[in-house]
Design an enzyme around this catalytic site. Structure first.
Site, PDB file in Angstrom:
ATOM      1  N   HIS A 137      -7.163  -5.692  -1.814  1.00 52.80           N
ATOM      2  CA  HIS A 137      -5.958  -5.045  -1.281  1.00 52.80           C
ATOM      3  C   HIS A 137      -5.161  -6.007  -0.402  1.00 52.80           C
ATOM      4  CE1 HIS A 137      -3.786  -1.300  -0.963  1.00 52.80           C
ATOM      5  NE2 HIS A 137      -3.829  -1.278   0.351  1.00 52.80           N
ATOM      6  N   ASP A 158      -8.546  -5.046  -6.270  1.00 52.65           N
ATOM      7  CA  ASP A 158      -8.162  -3.937  -5.401  1.00 52.65           C
ATOM      8  C   ASP A 158      -8.634  -2.649  -6.052  1.00 52.65           C
ATOM      9  OD1 ASP A 158      -7.028  -2.044  -3.784  1.00 52.65           O
ATOM     10  OD2 ASP A 158      -4.978  -2.773  -3.960  1.00 52.65           O
ATOM     11  N   SER A 202       0.845  -1.179   0.000  1.00 48.27           N
ATOM     12  CA  SER A 202       0.000   0.000   0.000  1.00 48.27           C
ATOM     13  C   SER A 202       0.895   1.250   0.000  1.00 48.27           C
ATOM     14  CB  SER A 202      -0.961  -0.042   1.187  1.00 48.27           C
ATOM     15  OG  SER A 202      -2.005   0.871   1.037  1.00 48.27           O
TER      16      SER A 202
END
Length: 724
Positions: free
Chosen positions: A696, A664, A578
Site C-alpha cells: 500500500h 497491496d 487510498s
C-alpha cells in the site's frame, strides 16, 4: 484502512535488504552539497530518518535510531546513535554495514539492541559488544524484565490455519491452497504468525524461551504493524501483559476484538483482563456492519474493540492500555483505559479529550499519564490523571509522533516531533503547570546540514465554510520563494484512511514541501471523517463515502480558487492515496470540469469488488454497511454501491494517472488496473504506474524516486503546458 499508524512507522519499515554483493556497503549520513535550494526527490532520500529514542534511567544520555538510505544500492541501513541529554556530543555507535535497531537501556551502563535477528548488548560508547542470544529463529523484538533475569522475545513460527501445508514431496511448488479468510494480510501470505516467548537471562546469554501462548493458533503481537509495544512486564517481573486477538479465519477477518491478557510466569496461565471468564460473543451476521448488531449493544463493558499496548504503572497497581469501544470499527476513538489490578475496575481517563490517544507513558508518581493526540490538525502532548482531568502541555504547529520519559525521575519528557517544514527530530519537554506552556527544546539536528541549504514553502491554516455551514481547517502550502502576485498551479490533496488526520506530518512520499518545491500550491482540507475535530466530525464518513466529505473537498478547492489570488483556477489538479485515491476516482465523474488532471494512488475504484477483495473484511462491513449481494441493504449501503466510481466512468473527461502496488492486499491492484483500463477505453489520456514489489506504500528507494518523477511529470504535463 487507518490503524493510527504514524508516518514515522512507515519510514521505519523501509527494507534493509538488497542484492547480496551490496551488503558490505556501509550506508551512512550524507554530506551532500546541493546544487539548488529547491528540494528534489533525491535530496529527500539523502535525509536521515530518526525512528526511535530512549533516555538512560539517570536521564543523562539518549540512544536513538536513524535510518540512512542509498538510491544506488536501493536499500536502507539502520544505525544507532547516542547523545547527551542536552543534545551535545551526538555520535554514531554503529560502525558496520549491518543494521542495528531497537536500542534500549538495561541500566545506565548497558544498551541492548537487535542485529541480524539476535539480541546484543554494548557499552554506551559502543564498546564491549556481546551477542546474548543464539536463536535459530529470528528475534523480531525483545523486552527485558525489570529484574533483568528474563526477557520476552517475539519470534514467528509456521502457521497452517488458513493455508494448507504443501506436500513434502513437492518442495518447489509455489501453489497455495487457502481454507479460510485471512490467508493473506497487508502484503504477505499468512504462513507464519508471531508468538511471544519468555526466556531466561544468565551469564551464558539468553535461552530459547517458552512460548507463552504455545499451541494457540493466534498471533501476538497483532499483524501487520504490532511490535514490542504490545507487551509489558509487571514491576515484580512475575507476569507479562500481552495483546492478542484470539480469532482466526473468517472470525479474524471480520472482527477488531483484540484483548489484553495477563500471563503468570510461575503458573503459565493467562487471564483475559477485558472480559469476564466464560464470556461468549453474541452471534453475528458477517455480511453486515457490526454497528447495530448485538456485539456492540451488550449490557456491560466487554472491550469488544481494539485493546492494545498495555503498560504497568510504576507502582504496579494499574495497567493502562489503548482501547476502542466498538467491534468492527478500526478508526474508533482510541481511549486510555486504566485497569486496577486489585479490583478489576476499569476507568477511561481521556473522555474529555474527544480525539485519539496516539501514544502514552506513565509519570513516576503512578497518578499522571502523559499522552499525545491530535486536535485541530496538530499533535501535541497532554497530561491526564486517574480522575480523567486532561490538560494540554505543548502548543505549536507540529506533530509529536511518540512520547516517553527523559530519565526515570520524570522531570522531563522525551518526544519525537515533525512538521510540514521538518522531518522527525528529538525534543525534550519540561511539563508546565500552566496550560500549553511547557518548554520544548530540540535536541537532535539530524538533517540540519541539508535543511540549511533548502528553501521551504510556508504552511498556513485557513478556515473554510462548508456547504452545511461548518468551519473546516484547510492547510495552504505555498512554494519556496513565493510571489503573491503570481498565479500558481494548485493541487487539492485528498487524505486517505479514510480517518487519518491531515496534520503536520512529514511524509517521504506525500510530502507537501516536495509538491511546493515543484511550483505547486497545495490545498489540504481536514474534510469530514478526520480525527481532531470531535467524534461527530470524525464519524461523519462511515456509510457516507460520497456525501458530505466530497462536498467538503469541493468547498476547499472552490474557496481557494475564488478567494486566493495566487491560485490559478484554470490549472487545478487533485491527488490522493487510498481513500484519497477513491476520492479522486469519484471526483473524476463529478468535478464539473474543475480539474485539469488527476492522480490516484492505491485507490478503491469498484466498491462491489473492493468488498470482497480486501483482507480486513470488518472495514468493508463498517464503511459500506452491507455486502453488495444482500437484498435487504440499508439505504446507506445502496447509496454506497450506487455511487461507486466505476459506475460513473461515462462522465469521466479528464486525464488521470493511476498508481498501484501489486502486493497491496488492502486495496488490490485490480482496482488501479480497472480504472486505467476504463479511462483508456473511454479515450481519456491515462497512465498506469505499477509496482510488482510494493504494498500500500512505496518503500524502496528507486521505486520512490520513480514514483516522484512520474507524479510530477504527469502534473507538469497538464498543469504547466508551457514548460519545456
Amino acid at each position: 484502512m487507518n490503524k493510527n499508524i504514524s508516518i514515522a512507522i512507515a519510514a521505519s519499515l523501509l527494507m534493509n535488504t538488497g542484492i547480496a554483493q551490496a551488503q558490505d556497503v556501509n550506508i551512512g549520513k550524507s554530506n551532500v552539497t546541493l546544487k539548488s535550494d529547491i528540494m528534489t526527490p533525491e535530496t529527500m532520500w539523502e535525509m536521515g530518518r530518526v525512528g526511535s529514542a530512549q533516555a538512560s534511567p539517570d536521564g543523562t544520555k539518549i540512544v536513538y535510531q536513524v535510518g540512512y538510505y542509498s538510491v544506488k544500492e536501493n536499500r536502507g541501513h539502520q544505525v544507532l546513535c547516542i547523545m547527551d541529554a542536552d543534545g551535545k556530543n551526538a555520535r554514531q555507535l554503529t560502525t558496520s554495514a549491518k543494521s542495528e535497531s531497537s536500542a534500549v537501556w538495561l541500566n545506565n551502563s548497558t544498551i541492548a539492541y537487535l542485529s541480524e535477528g539476535q539480541v546484543w548488548t554494548m557499552n554506551p560508547d559502543g564498546t564491549n559488544r556481546k551477542k546474548l542470544s543464539n536463536s535459530k529463529t529470528e528475534i523480531e523484538g525483545f523486552l527485558f524484565s525489570p529484574d533483568g533475569q528474563k526477557v520476552l522475545l517475539i519470534k514467528s513460527l509456521p502457521y497452517y490455519g488458513t493455508i494448507k501445508q504443501n506436500p513434502s514431496d513437492l518442495p518447489k511448488t509455489t501453489g497455495i491452497v487457502a481454507t479460510d479468510m485471512n490467508y493473506r494480510h497487508w502484503d504477505h501470505y499468512v504462513q507464519s504468525i508471531a508468538h511471544p516467548y519468555v526466556a531466561n537471562v544468565t551469564a551464558q546469554g539468553i535461552s530459547d524461551g517458552i512460548d507463552i501462548i504455545e499451541g494457540e493458533p493466534f498471533e501476538s503481537p497483532l499483524a501487520p504493524f504490532g511490535g514490542i509495544e504490545q507487551f509489558s512486564w509487571s514491576k515484580d517481573s512475575k507476569s507479562v501483559a500481552y495483546t492478542c486477538r484470539k480469532k482466526e479465519g473468517v472470525d479474524y477477518a471480520t472482527s477488531t476484538d483484540a484483548d489484553i491478557y495477563l500471563y503468570n510466569i510461575d503458573t503459565k496461565e493467562s487471564v483475559n483482563l477485558c472480559k469476564p471468564k466464560g464470556y461468549v460473543a453474541p452471534e453475528k451476521d458477517l455480511t453486515k456492519s457490526l454497528r447495530n448488531q448485538a456485539v456492540n449493544k451488550q449490557n456491560g463493558d466487554f472491550n469488544v474493540g481494539y485493546d492494545v499496548n498495555p503498560r504497568f504503572s510504576p507502582d504496579g497497581k494499574y495497567i493502562a492500555w489503548q482501547s476502542m469501544k466498538h467491534d468492527g470499527y478500526e478508526s474508533d476513538r482510541n481511549r486510555l483505559c486504566i485497569y486496577e489490578l486489585a479490583t478489576g475496575k476499569k476507568t477511561y481517563v481521556t473522555e474529555s479529550f474527544d480525539s485519539n490517544v496516539e501514544d502514552y507513558t506513565w509519570a513516576p508518581n503512578s497518578k499522571d499519564i502523559y499522552f499525545i493526540g491530535c486536535w485541530h490538525a496538530k499533535v501535541n502532548v497532554y497530561q491526564t490523571n486517574l480522575k480523567g482531568e486532561v490538560k494540554q502541555l505543548t502548543d505549536g504547529q507540529h506533530d509529536y509522533v511518540s512520547i516517553g520519559l527523559l530519565g526515570d525521575n520524570g522531570k522531563k519528557l522525551l518526544g519525537l516531533r515533525q512538521s510540514h517544514q521538518q522531518p522527525t527530530e528529538i525534543y525534550a519537554i519540561t511539563p508546565s503547570k500552566k496550560e500549553k506552556a511547557s518548554q520544548q527544546v530540540q535536541l537532535s539536528f539530524e538533517n540540519k546540514e541539508i535543511l540549511d541549504q533548502l528553501a521551504m514553502g510556508k504552511s498556513e491554516e485557513r478556515w473554510v465554510k462548508t456547504t452545511d455551514g461548518k468551519d473546516m481547517l484547510v492547510w495552504i502550502i505555498t512554494p519556496p520563494h513565493f510571489d503573491p502576485n503570481k498565479k500558481y498551479p494548485t493541487l487539492l490533496y485528498c487524505q486517505g484512511g479514510p480517518q487519518s488526520p491531515v496534520s503536520q506530518f512529514w511524509s517521504v512520499r506525500w510530502n507537501f514541501q516536495m509538491m511546493a518545491a515543484n511550483g505547486y500550491v497545495i490545498v489540504a482540507p481536514n474534510r469530514r471523517g478526520l480525527p481532531g475535530f470531535g467524534s461527530e466530525w470524525n464519524e461523519k464518513i462511515s456509510q457516507d463515502w460520497t456525501g458530505q466529505c466530497m462536498k467538503d473537498y469541493y468547498s476547499a478547492i472552490d474557496d481557494a480558487a475564488q478567494n486566493l489570488p495566487f491560485v490559478d483556477k484554470d490549472r487545478l489538479g487533485a491527488v490522493g492515496a487510498s481513500f484519497g485515491g477513491f476520492s479522486v476516482y469519484y471526483m473524476a465523474g463529478t468535478h464539473n470540469k474543475r480539474f485539469k488532471c488527476f492522480i490516484s494512488h492505491d485507490g478503491a475504484f469498484n466498491l462491489e469488488s473492493m468488498y470482497t477483495d480486501t483482507e480486513e473484511a470488518w472495514f468493508s462491513n463498517w464503511e459500506y454497511d452491507d455486502a453488495y449481494w444482500n437484498t435487504d441493504q440499508t439505504d446507506a449501503a445502496k447509496r454506497t454501491y450506487q455511487y461507486s466510481p466505476h459506475k460513473m466512468v461515462d462522465k469521466w473527461d479528464t486525464p488521470i494517472l493511476c498508481i498501484h502496488g501489486e502486493k497491496d492486499y488492502r486495496i488490490n491492484a485490480n482496482q488501479g488496473m480497472g480504472a486505467f483500463n476504463a479511462a483508456r477505453l473511454r479515450g481519456i489520456p491515462a497512465e498506469l504506474l505499477l509496482f510488482p514489489d510494493e504494498n500500500h506504500w512505496v518503500l524502496k528507494p528507486q521505486n520512490g524516486i520513480l514514483w516522484q518523477r512520474t507524479f510530477f511529470n504527469w502534473l507538469d504535463r497538464w498543469l504547466k503546458p508551457n514548460k519545456k
